[in-house]
Design a protein around this motif. Structure first.
Motif, PDB file in Angstrom:
ATOM      1  N   GLN A  36      -1.066  -3.523 -11.481  1.00  0.00           N
ATOM      2  CA  GLN A  36      -1.583  -2.163 -11.597  1.00  0.00           C
ATOM      3  C   GLN A  36      -2.903  -1.976 -10.851  1.00  0.00           C
ATOM      4  O   GLN A  36      -3.080  -0.999 -10.128  1.00  0.00           O
ATOM      5  N   ALA A  37      -3.821  -2.921 -11.005  1.00  0.00           N
ATOM      6  CA  ALA A  37      -5.127  -2.772 -10.363  1.00  0.00           C
ATOM      7  C   ALA A  37      -5.020  -2.839  -8.847  1.00  0.00           C
ATOM      8  O   ALA A  37      -5.610  -2.024  -8.128  1.00  0.00           O
ATOM      9  N   GLY A  38      -4.284  -3.828  -8.331  1.00  0.00           N
ATOM     10  CA  GLY A  38      -4.151  -3.973  -6.886  1.00  0.00           C
ATOM     11  C   GLY A  38      -3.457  -2.790  -6.247  1.00  0.00           C
ATOM     12  O   GLY A  38      -3.870  -2.310  -5.175  1.00  0.00           O
ATOM     13  N   LEU A  39      -2.402  -2.298  -6.877  1.00  0.00           N
ATOM     14  CA  LEU A  39      -1.675  -1.154  -6.325  1.00  0.00           C
ATOM     15  C   LEU A  39      -2.534   0.108  -6.340  1.00  0.00           C
ATOM     16  O   LEU A  39      -2.439   0.943  -5.441  1.00  0.00           O
ATOM     17  N   SER A  40      -3.369   0.243  -7.358  1.00  0.00           N
ATOM     18  CA  SER A  40      -4.253   1.400  -7.425  1.00  0.00           C
ATOM     19  C   SER A  40      -5.253   1.392  -6.271  1.00  0.00           C
ATOM     20  O   SER A  40      -5.464   2.411  -5.604  1.00  0.00           O
ATOM     21  N   VAL A  41      -5.867   0.232  -6.015  1.00  0.00           N
ATOM     22  CA  VAL A  41      -6.793   0.129  -4.892  1.00  0.00           C
ATOM     23  C   VAL A  41      -6.068   0.429  -3.580  1.00  0.00           C
ATOM     24  O   VAL A  41      -6.563   1.185  -2.725  1.00  0.00           O
ATOM     25  N   ALA A  42      -4.884  -0.144  -3.407  1.00  0.00           N
ATOM     26  CA  ALA A  42      -4.128   0.054  -2.173  1.00  0.00           C
ATOM     27  C   ALA A  42      -3.779   1.521  -1.956  1.00  0.00           C
ATOM     28  O   ALA A  42      -3.816   2.028  -0.825  1.00  0.00           O
ATOM     29  N   TYR A  43      -3.435   2.219  -3.020  1.00  0.00           N
ATOM     30  CA  TYR A  43      -3.118   3.643  -2.917  1.00  0.00           C
ATOM     31  C   TYR A  43      -4.294   4.418  -2.329  1.00  0.00           C
ATOM     32  O   TYR A  43      -4.126   5.242  -1.408  1.00  0.00           O
ATOM     33  N   TYR A  44      -5.493   4.150  -2.845  1.00  0.00           N
ATOM     34  CA  TYR A  44      -6.654   4.887  -2.342  1.00  0.00           C
ATOM     35  C   TYR A  44      -7.061   4.453  -0.950  1.00  0.00           C
ATOM     36  O   TYR A  44      -7.573   5.272  -0.160  1.00  0.00           O
ATOM     37  N   ASP A  96      10.909  -1.756 -11.342  1.00  0.00           N
ATOM     38  CA  ASP A  96      11.561  -0.689 -10.577  1.00  0.00           C
ATOM     39  C   ASP A  96      10.539   0.336 -10.102  1.00  0.00           C
ATOM     40  O   ASP A  96      10.492   0.687  -8.905  1.00  0.00           O
ATOM     41  N   TYR A  97       9.684   0.801 -11.011  1.00  0.00           N
ATOM     42  CA  TYR A  97       8.699   1.823 -10.654  1.00  0.00           C
ATOM     43  C   TYR A  97       7.688   1.293  -9.646  1.00  0.00           C
ATOM     44  O   TYR A  97       7.341   1.978  -8.680  1.00  0.00           O
ATOM     45  N   TYR A  98       7.206   0.072  -9.849  1.00  0.00           N
ATOM     46  CA  TYR A  98       6.234  -0.484  -8.918  1.00  0.00           C
ATOM     47  C   TYR A  98       6.859  -0.712  -7.546  1.00  0.00           C
ATOM     48  O   TYR A  98       6.221  -0.504  -6.515  1.00  0.00           O
ATOM     49  N   GLY A  99       8.108  -1.164  -7.524  1.00  0.00           N
ATOM     50  CA  GLY A  99       8.793  -1.371  -6.259  1.00  0.00           C
ATOM     51  C   GLY A  99       8.955  -0.081  -5.481  1.00  0.00           C
ATOM     52  O   GLY A  99       8.746  -0.040  -4.256  1.00  0.00           O
ATOM     53  N   ARG A 100       9.329   0.988  -6.172  1.00  0.00           N
ATOM     54  CA  ARG A 100       9.479   2.289  -5.518  1.00  0.00           C
ATOM     55  C   ARG A 100       8.129   2.817  -5.047  1.00  0.00           C
ATOM     56  O   ARG A 100       8.030   3.461  -3.981  1.00  0.00           O
ATOM     57  N   PHE A 101       7.081   2.543  -5.808  1.00  0.00           N
ATOM     58  CA  PHE A 101       5.726   2.942  -5.436  1.00  0.00           C
ATOM     59  C   PHE A 101       5.298   2.227  -4.153  1.00  0.00           C
ATOM     60  O   PHE A 101       4.775   2.859  -3.225  1.00  0.00           O
ATOM     61  N   GLU A 102       5.511   0.919  -4.095  1.00  0.00           N
ATOM     62  CA  GLU A 102       5.157   0.149  -2.909  1.00  0.00           C
ATOM     63  C   GLU A 102       5.877   0.668  -1.675  1.00  0.00           C
ATOM     64  O   GLU A 102       5.292   0.791  -0.589  1.00  0.00           O
ATOM     65  N   GLN A 103       7.161   0.963  -1.842  1.00  0.00           N
ATOM     66  CA  GLN A 103       7.952   1.431  -0.701  1.00  0.00           C
ATOM     67  C   GLN A 103       7.500   2.823  -0.249  1.00  0.00           C
ATOM     68  O   GLN A 103       7.359   3.088   0.952  1.00  0.00           O
ATOM     69  N   HIS A 104       7.268   3.719  -1.212  1.00  0.00           N
ATOM     70  CA  HIS A 104       6.905   5.100  -0.888  1.00  0.00           C
ATOM     71  C   HIS A 104       5.593   5.169  -0.119  1.00  0.00           C
ATOM     72  O   HIS A 104       5.467   5.942   0.856  1.00  0.00           O
ATOM     73  N   PHE A 105       4.605   4.358  -0.543  1.00  0.00           N
ATOM     74  CA  PHE A 105       3.301   4.398   0.105  1.00  0.00           C
ATOM     75  C   PHE A 105       3.136   3.323   1.182  1.00  0.00           C
ATOM     76  O   PHE A 105       2.035   3.114   1.683  1.00  0.00           O
ATOM     77  N   GLN A 106       4.236   2.680   1.536  1.00  0.00           N
ATOM     78  CA  GLN A 106       4.284   1.727   2.654  1.00  0.00           C
ATOM     79  C   GLN A 106       3.155   0.688   2.548  1.00  0.00           C
ATOM     80  O   GLN A 106       2.364   0.514   3.476  1.00  0.00           O
TER      81      GLN A 106
END
Length: 392
Positions: free
Chosen positions: A16-24, A92-102
Motif C-alpha cells: 500500500q505505501a509503495g503504490l501510493s508513492v508511485a501513484y503520486y 486483484d485490486y493491486y494488480g489492476r492498479f499497477e497495470q492502470h497506472f503503468q
C-alpha cells in the motif's frame, strides 16, 4: 558485473505505501522504468496480504484503505466481495492498479543492500524468478531460510541500481517478531508465527496455545474453536476492549501520535493495538460471552509438551498441554538492507519525520511509524512524492 542502471528514484516494496508513492510520482509525470523503478520481493501483486491465510476475509481484521486514484478504476475495498479470501481481492485490486497506472513493478526482486556511492545510493538486488515458487512460499518463520537474510545461490542473477533518492516501503511482513521464553528450544510441538499460519485444519485435534493481544490472535481463536482439541489464549498485557464495532477517529489519532513520537525520537515503534484497543464487533462480543475470548496472563516458561505458569502475585501456578504455540506477536520494520547506511539509533529505531530520514535526506520511509498501512499508509504518498520533487 556491468555498470549500474541509473534512475532518479528507487521504490522498494509494492504494498500500500509503495503504490501510493508511485501513484503520486506518476501524477508528477515521472515515468516508471525510466525516472523511477519499483522493486518488490513478492511473486505477484498484493503486498503482505497475498501471504495471509485463505480463510481471512475483508472486514475481519484491520481495514484495508483504498489506494489514491483507485476510484478511477471503479474499485473500492468498502464495496469489495467479502465472501472471497482477502488475499485474492487485494492481489486483484493491486494488480489492476499497477497495470492502470503503468507502474512496471519488477518482481520478484530481493534487495540485499543499499550503500553510499558518492552522491548517489547504490541498490543491490537479486532476481528471484529462477527460484522455484514452491520453495519461496514453503519457508516458514521457524527453521526457514529467508532469502533476504542469507547470501543467495551463485546462480541468482544480481543487479545494481544507482539512484538519487530511495523510498523504502518494505513494511513489516518479512520481519516477524517472536519474544523469547525459557524452554522454547525444548518444545516438542510446533512453533507457528502469524506469517506461517495457513489453515485451521492444520491444528485439528491438537492442543493449541495462542499468544498475542491483537486482531490476529483473536481471529485465530475464532477459527480454531471447534477444531482444536484444547484452546488457550494468553496475552502479555490485558486486552483493551472497546465497546464499538470499529475504531473511531480519536482512537486512531492516539495511535498515530504514539507512532509519530517514537519515529521522531528514533525509538522502537510501539504496537498499533497498544494505542487503539480492540473494538468488539458482534462476532467478538459473542466469543467473549461464551468464554472463548478470555485471555490468561502470559505463561512463564515452556516444556516439551506444555506451557507453565510458575505462580506469582495474582497469577496462580498451573500448566496447559500444548501441541502447538501460535505466536501472534507482531512484526518489526524490515530494514536490514538499509543497515550499511547506519540509520538506526541507539534507542532501537530510525529517526523519521514526515516520512523522511532525519539522518539522510535522500532516504524516505513510506509506511513507517505514523504512516503504517493499518492506519492509512496512502496518506504518506503525496507528502513523500512532493518532498522528492522539490529536491530533484
Amino acid at each position: 558485473m556491468s555498470s549500474p542502471e541509473r534512475v532518479k528514484i528507487v521504490v522498494i516494496g509494492a504494498g500500500q505505501a509503495g503504490l501510493s508513492v508511485a501513484y503520486y510520482l506518476r501524477r508528477f509525470e515521472l515515468v516508471a522504468g525510466e525516472d523511477f523503478v519499483m522493486l518488490d520481493r513478492a511473486p505477484g501483486p498484493g503486498g503482505a496480504w497475498q501471504h495471509r491465510w485463505s480463510s481471512l476475509r475483508l472486514g475481519s481484521a484491520h481495514r484495508v484503505n483504498d489506494l489514491p486514484g483507485m476510484s478511477e478504476l471503479g474499485l473500492s475495498f468498502d464495496t469489495a466481495d467479502r465472501a472471497l479470501p482477502a488475499r485474492e481481492v487485494v492481489a486483484d485490486y493491486y494488480g489492476r492498479f499497477e497495470q492502470h497506472f503503468q507502474l512496471e513493478v519488477r518482481r520478484p526482486m530481493d534487495v540485499r543492500s543499499v550503500t553510499n556511492d558518492g552522491a548517489d545510493l547504490l541498490v543491490r538486488y537479486d532476481d528471484l524468478s529462477p527460484q522455484p515458487l514452491e520453495e519461496q512460499q514453503a519457508r516458514g518463520f521457524f527453521g526457514r531460510r529467508r532469502k533476504s537474510f542469507q547470501e543467495p545461490e551463485p546462480t541468482t542473477p544480481r543487479h545494481e541500481l544507482a539512484a538519487q533518492f530511495l523510498v523504502n516501503a518494505t513494511g513489516t511482513w518479512g520481519s516477524p517478531f517472536v519474544p523469547y521464553y525459557p524452554g522454547m528450544a525444548d518444545f516438542a510441538g510446533r512453533h507457528v508465527h502469524t506469517s506461517d499460519f495457513a489453515d485451521a485444519e492444520d491444528f485439528r485435534g491438537k492442543n493449541v496455545v495462542v499468544v498475542g493481544g491483537g486482531t490476529s490472535a483473536i481471529g485465530f481463536m475464532l477459527e480454531l474453536e471447534g477444531v482444536a482439541a484444547g484452546l488457550t489464549w494468553v496475552s502479555r498485557r490485558p486486552i483493551d476492549w472497546l465497546d464499538r464495532q470499529e475504531l473511531d477517529l480519536e482512537g486512531a489519532s492516539a495511535a498515530v501520535a504514539m507512532q509519530d513520537e517514537a519515529a521522531r525520537s528514533g525509538r522502537a515503534l510501539p504496537s498499533i493495538v497498544s494505542g487503539t484497543g480492540v473494538p468488539k464487533n458482534r462476532r467478538i462480543a459473542a466469543g467473549i460471552e461464551r468464554g472463548l475470548l478470555v485471555a490468561r496472563p502470559m505463561f512463564d516458561r515452556i516444556a516439551a509438551d506444555r506451557v507453565i505458569w510458575d505462580g506469582d502475585g495474582d497469577t496462580p501456578a498451573g500448566e496447559v498441554a500444548a501441541d502447538a504455540i501460535i505466536w501472534a506477536t507482531g512484526f518489526r520494520p524490515e530494514l536490514r538492507h538499509l543497515s550499511p547506511l547506519r540509520l538506526r539509533e541507539k534507542a532501537g529505531g530510525v529517526t523519521v519525520g514526515q516520512g523522511a530520514s532525519w539522518n539522510d535526506p535522500r532516504i524516505f520511509l513510506a509506511g513507517y511509524g505514523p504512516q503504517a498501512s493499518t492506519i492509512g499508509a496512502s496518506r504518506a504518498g503525496r507528502m513523500i512524492a512532493r518532498q522528492i520533487m522539490a529536491m530533484i
